[in-house]
Scaffold this motif. Structure first.
Motif, short mmCIF file in Angstrom:
data_model
loop_
_atom_site.label_atom_id
_atom_site.label_comp_id
_atom_site.label_asym_id
_atom_site.label_seq_id
_atom_site.Cartn_x
_atom_site.Cartn_y
_atom_site.Cartn_z
N ILE A 73 18.03 -2.48 67.67
CA ILE A 73 18.14 -1.09 67.18
C ILE A 73 18.97 -0.34 68.21
CG2 ILE A 73 16.81 1.00 66.62
CD1 ILE A 73 14.84 -0.83 65.37
N ASN A 74 20.11 0.18 67.80
CA ASN A 74 21.08 0.70 68.77
C ASN A 74 21.19 2.22 68.79
OD1 ASN A 74 22.70 -1.98 67.31
ND2 ASN A 74 22.01 -2.10 69.42
N ARG A 80 21.01 12.29 75.44
CA ARG A 80 19.79 12.12 74.66
C ARG A 80 18.58 12.65 75.44
NH1 ARG A 80 17.87 6.34 72.05
NH2 ARG A 80 16.17 7.18 70.81
N CYS A 113 22.46 0.05 77.32
CA CYS A 113 23.31 1.24 77.15
C CYS A 113 23.75 1.47 75.72
CB CYS A 113 24.55 1.11 78.03
SG CYS A 113 25.61 -0.30 77.57
N SER A 114 23.49 0.51 74.83
CA SER A 114 23.98 0.60 73.45
C SER A 114 25.49 0.91 73.44
CB SER A 114 23.15 1.62 72.66
OG SER A 114 23.53 1.58 71.31
N GLU A 118 25.02 7.10 76.97
CA GLU A 118 24.21 7.45 78.15
C GLU A 118 25.07 7.39 79.42
OE1 GLU A 118 19.77 6.39 78.50
OE2 GLU A 118 20.82 4.69 79.33
N ASP A 144 24.18 -4.18 77.93
CA ASP A 144 23.37 -4.29 76.71
C ASP A 144 23.41 -5.74 76.24
OD1 ASP A 144 22.22 -2.03 74.56
OD2 ASP A 144 22.67 -3.98 73.66
N VAL A 149 27.90 -3.68 70.44
CA VAL A 149 27.80 -2.32 70.98
C VAL A 149 28.51 -2.22 72.33
CG1 VAL A 149 25.74 -1.63 69.70
CG2 VAL A 149 25.45 -2.64 71.98
N ASN A 199 21.48 -9.68 79.20
CA ASN A 199 20.12 -9.68 78.66
C ASN A 199 19.15 -9.29 79.78
OD1 ASN A 199 17.67 -10.23 77.50
ND2 ASN A 199 18.22 -12.28 76.77
N LEU A 200 18.41 -8.22 79.57
CA LEU A 200 17.47 -7.76 80.60
C LEU A 200 16.32 -8.74 80.81
CD1 LEU A 200 17.20 -3.99 79.60
CD2 LEU A 200 18.24 -4.90 81.68
N ARG A 220 15.92 3.36 79.18
CA ARG A 220 15.28 4.22 78.19
C ARG A 220 15.32 3.61 76.79
NH1 ARG A 220 17.07 10.14 78.30
NH2 ARG A 220 19.07 9.26 77.69
N ASN A 221 14.21 3.71 76.12
CA ASN A 221 14.10 3.34 74.70
C ASN A 221 14.47 1.89 74.42
OD1 ASN A 221 13.42 6.11 73.99
ND2 ASN A 221 15.52 6.55 74.58
N VAL A 222 14.12 1.02 75.34
CA VAL A 222 14.30 -0.42 75.10
C VAL A 222 12.98 -1.16 75.30
CG1 VAL A 222 15.19 -0.88 77.44
CG2 VAL A 222 15.67 -2.48 75.61
N TYR A 225 10.35 -2.29 72.59
CA TYR A 225 10.47 -3.50 71.78
C TYR A 225 9.93 -4.74 72.50
CZ TYR A 225 13.68 -0.25 69.58
OH TYR A 225 14.21 0.86 69.01
C1 SAM Z 1 17.44 2.24 71.09
S1 SAM Z 1 18.77 1.62 72.06
C2 SAM Z 1 18.62 2.66 73.51
C3 SAM Z 1 19.97 3.12 74.03
C4 SAM Z 1 19.90 4.09 75.21
N1 SAM Z 1 19.24 3.50 76.36
C5 SAM Z 1 19.20 5.35 74.80
O1 SAM Z 1 18.05 5.59 75.20
O2 SAM Z 1 19.80 6.13 74.07
C6 SAM Z 1 18.07 0.09 72.62
C7 SAM Z 1 19.12 -0.90 73.12
O3 SAM Z 1 18.45 -1.96 73.80
C8 SAM Z 1 19.21 -3.13 73.62
N2 SAM Z 1 18.35 -4.30 73.93
C9 SAM Z 1 17.32 -4.81 73.21
N3 SAM Z 1 16.82 -5.89 73.83
C10 SAM Z 1 17.54 -6.07 74.96
C11 SAM Z 1 17.51 -7.04 76.00
N4 SAM Z 1 16.62 -8.03 76.00
N5 SAM Z 1 18.41 -6.92 77.00
C12 SAM Z 1 19.32 -5.92 77.01
N6 SAM Z 1 19.40 -4.98 76.05
C13 SAM Z 1 18.52 -5.05 75.02
C14 SAM Z 1 19.64 -3.05 72.17
O4 SAM Z 1 20.77 -3.86 71.91
C15 SAM Z 1 19.93 -1.55 72.01
O5 SAM Z 1 21.30 -1.25 72.15
#
Ligand code: SAM
Length: 279
Positions: A73-74, A80, A113-114, A118, A144, A149, A199-200, A220-222, A225
């Motif tokens: 979810i991007n 933001r 960073c999508s 940011e 990301d 993205v 990949n984090l 933020r916002n990752v 998930y």
């Molecule tokens: C909702 S966006 C948040 C973007 C930005 N940080 C914000 O807060 O506006 C979440 C992002 O996390 C990335 N993401 C999900 N799992 C990840 C992982 N294991 N490693 C790196 N990025 C990941 C997705 O591809 C997506 O672009």
């Protein structure tokens, strides 16, 4: 209809978890049907069931990665949840700048960073409010999981609708060039930023050398998930690459999994985190 009854969604959810550690809710299995149409098309297939069969028969790491990426979810926007940026401007950055006066360097990381908004928000904030740092080494890293993205972030090109979300009009005029409905960040902004895929949840963070220390990390916002275990591991690794007086921002609904190594600071209507020495 028939397809929904026969697709092995458990397999698909496990595949995504294995690739990105994203935990997908079974009530949202329908997202596989909508999000994987491009992947299916690229494989010359029409049905998800076919894709699952194919994957079960033969390992295909690249295809597995593209499925996990398609399920991310991007959602993002410039500045933001504006408060962290406001707090940086008024309080946190002036203190960090004072502390880094002899090094003349500041490092930021927009982790997950999508499409780059940011990271570019930080760059514009620095240019707009701290022009005296022109001779400093300012680096803003954006990473990301999702290749698509990251490519968009590297291009720094946004549609009018994205520009209209959160960006003050004077910033649009000052920091973007536009042709028709498309707006591109100016080189003075983009040269501060560097984007790459990472990949984090890999065994190692994309930055792990001693000299990779960051002053400010946005995560933020990752994490919403991720499982609790993944959050704990990730935040321990983040702790290691944040300067002892550095700052961590999480999404407004996120908390560190292990509060013993973080101090939560409430200020400016938002919460940020400072690393504590592990006891
Ligand atoms: C909702 S966006 C948040 C973007 C930005 N940080 C914000 O807060 O506006 C979440 C992002 O996390 C990335 N993401 C999900 N799992 C990840 C992982 N294991 N490693 C790196 N990025 C990941 C997705 O591809 C997506 O672009």
């Amino acid at each position: 209809m028939q397809q929904a009854a026969t697709v092995d969604y458990i397999y698909l959810r496990q595949l995504v978890f294995g690739q990105s550690q994203n935990v997908l809710d079974p009530t949202r299995d329908y997202l596989f049907d909508t999000r994987l149409t491009k992947v299916l098309r690229n494989q010359g297939m029409t049905r998800l069931e076919e894709l699952v069969q194919h994957l079960k028969q033969r390992k295909n790491p690249q295809l597995e990665r593209s499925i996990a990426e398609a399920m991310t979810i991007n959602e993002t926007s410039f500045f933001r949840d504006s408060r962290p940026f406001e707090l940086l401007r008024t309080d946190l950055l002036p203190k960090l700048i004072e502390a880094r006066r002899s090094m003349r360097a500041l490092r930021f990381w927009s982790a997950a960073c999508s499409t780059g908004q940011e990271a570019f928000s930080v760059a514009m904030l620095m240019l707009e409010h701290f022009p005296l740092l022109a001779g400093w080494n300012i680096r803003i890293e954006g990473t990301d999981l999702c290749a698509e993205v990251v490519q968009r972030a590297q291009a720094g090109q946004y549609h009018r609708i994205e520009i209209n979300r959160g960006l003050p009009a004077r910033f649009v005029v000052r920091y973007f060039d536009h042709t028709g409905e498309e707006w591109v960040v100016k080189p003075e902004v983009s040269k501060l930023c560097n984007f790459r895929q990472a990949n984090l949840c890999s065994p190692q963070l994309p930055f792990n050398r001693a000299e990779d220390r960051f002053d400010v990390i946005f995560l933020r916002n990752v994490m919403l998930y991720f499982s609790q275990e993944t959050r704990r591991t990730l935040l321990a690794a983040i702790h290691r690459v944040l300067a002892p007086d550095g700052i961590l921002f999480l999404g407004s609904s996120e908390q560190p999994a292990d509060p013993s190594i973080w101090t939560a600071v409430l200020a400016g209507g938002t919460c940020h985190f400072k690393p504590r020495k592990p006891s």
